[in-house]
Design an enzyme around this catalytic site. Structure first.
Site, PDB file in Angstrom:
ATOM      1  N   ASP A  37     -43.229 -19.670  13.253  1.00 18.16           N
ATOM      2  CA  ASP A  37     -43.346 -18.042  13.601  1.00 18.16           C
ATOM      3  C   ASP A  37     -43.665 -17.416  12.003  1.00 18.16           C
ATOM      4  O   ASP A  37     -42.865 -17.033  11.478  1.00 18.16           O
ATOM      5  CB  ASP A  37     -42.429 -17.515  14.418  1.00 18.16           C
ATOM      6  CG  ASP A  37     -42.386 -17.764  15.812  1.00 18.16           C
ATOM      7  OD1 ASP A  37     -41.311 -18.332  16.134  1.00 18.16           O
ATOM      8  OD2 ASP A  37     -43.400 -17.816  16.516  1.00 18.16           O
ATOM      9  N   ASP A 174     -44.530 -17.544  25.365  1.00 16.50           N
ATOM     10  CA  ASP A 174     -43.365 -17.418  24.136  1.00 16.50           C
ATOM     11  C   ASP A 174     -42.435 -16.171  24.288  1.00 16.50           C
ATOM     12  O   ASP A 174     -43.059 -14.944  24.250  1.00 16.50           O
ATOM     13  CB  ASP A 174     -44.527 -17.273  22.940  1.00 16.50           C
ATOM     14  CG  ASP A 174     -43.425 -17.197  21.784  1.00 16.50           C
ATOM     15  OD1 ASP A 174     -44.142 -17.401  20.572  1.00 16.50           O
ATOM     16  OD2 ASP A 174     -42.238 -17.264  21.860  1.00 16.50           O
TER      17      ASP A 174
HETATM   18  C1  DX5 Z   1     -40.675 -14.128  18.718  1.00 18.64           C
HETATM   19  C2  DX5 Z   1     -41.320 -15.431  18.631  1.00 18.64           C
HETATM   20  C3  DX5 Z   1     -40.741 -16.338  19.460  1.00 18.64           C
HETATM   21  C4  DX5 Z   1     -39.204 -16.785  19.364  1.00 18.64           C
HETATM   22  C5  DX5 Z   1     -38.814 -17.690  20.206  1.00 18.64           C
HETATM   23  O1  DX5 Z   1     -41.436 -13.037  18.155  1.00 18.64           O
HETATM   24  O2  DX5 Z   1     -42.631 -15.543  18.707  1.00 18.64           O
HETATM   25  O3  DX5 Z   1     -41.465 -17.718  19.383  1.00 18.64           O
HETATM   26  O4  DX5 Z   1     -39.083 -17.390  18.140  1.00 18.64           O
HETATM   27  O5  DX5 Z   1     -38.197 -16.747  21.224  1.00 18.64           O
HETATM   28  P1  DX5 Z   1     -36.928 -17.193  22.228  1.00 18.64           P
HETATM   29  O6  DX5 Z   1     -35.835 -17.350  21.305  1.00 18.64           O
HETATM   30  O7  DX5 Z   1     -36.948 -16.088  23.023  1.00 18.64           O
HETATM   31  O8  DX5 Z   1     -37.388 -18.414  23.041  1.00 18.64           O
END
Ligand code: DX5
Length: 214
Positions: A37, A174
């Site tokens: 990310d 996501d």
């Molecule tokens: C949030 C990111 C996600 C995060 C994953 O902006 O794009 O990929 O890292 O989120 P969770 O922890 O909710 O799986």
């Protein structure tokens, strides 16, 4: 272990970044992709990491770069040098449809597949001009910027809409994806689930990933 058709993509944002290589080792035999990310502190309020971190990763997992940045076209060259497999940018960061299509081409020219991400409030119609041109659609089920947020179920209708329009399209979800929400994601037509917190907060990562596959 037979794998369901859905791909599982751990997001390293929620990993222990002080032991990142160990964290990757803990998922490498069970996951399909690995998501990075990239956040610029401008398009999203958080600042995360970029190409220098990707350069250090030792993994055979295909690297999936999620650009949460205001100027995604500036970032393609550095990731091309790192041979990342997938690059996704946000429709909200590239308003002009011609520029969006040009960026998709530039990503493909870099050797990666090209995806567009939509924030929860952004309708599919926003990218109707590029929809047939993308390799992947990323439907955000949280407002981007942080891991560990709550799943926004309203986006499931967008997933079903996209799946109905292009049944063969890879649809990635996501944000807030866990064993429970993954069921709804798969039923709506998602074929690639990104999870950070659910996987990296688990002691047994193999089990967590298998729970997401259903
Ligand atoms: C949030 C990111 C996600 C995060 C994953 O902006 O794009 O990929 O890292 O989120 P969770 O922890 O909710 O799986």
């Amino acid at each position: 272990m037979s794998r369901s058709s859905v791909l599982i993509t751990p997001s390293i944002l929620s990993a222990d970044l002080g032991h990142l290589q160990d964290e990757i080792e803990s998922v490498k035999d069970h996951a399909d992709w690995l998501q990075i990310d990239v956040m610029d502190g401008h398009f999203v309020p958080n600042l995360s990491f970029g190409a220098p971190v990707v350069k250090c990763l030792k993994t055979r997992l295909p690297i999936d770069v999620h650009l949460m940045v205001s100027n995604p076209s500036d970032r393609i060259g550095e990731f091309q040098k790192l041979h990342v497999k997938h690059i996704t940018f946000h429709a909200e960061a590239v308003q002009d449809s011609k520029a969006r299509r040009a960026l998709l081409q530039a990503i493909r020219k870099s050797g990666a597949t090209a995806g567009i991400a939509l924030n929860p409030e952004t309708p599919l119609t926003k990218i109707e001009d590029s929809f047939d041109d993308i390799d992947l659609l990323l439907v955000m089920s949280v407002h981007p910027g942080f891991g560990g947020q709550g799943f926004i179920a309203e986006v499931l209708a967008k997933v079903s809409e996209a799946h109905a329009k292009r049944p063969g399209l890879m649809i990635q979800m996501d944000g807030g994806v866990d064993q429970e929400t993954a069921v709804a994601c798969r039923s709506a037509g998602a074929t690639n689930l990104v999870a950070g917190n659910f996987i990296f907060s688990a002691k047994d990562r193999a089990k967590a990933i298998s729970q997401l596959r259903g």
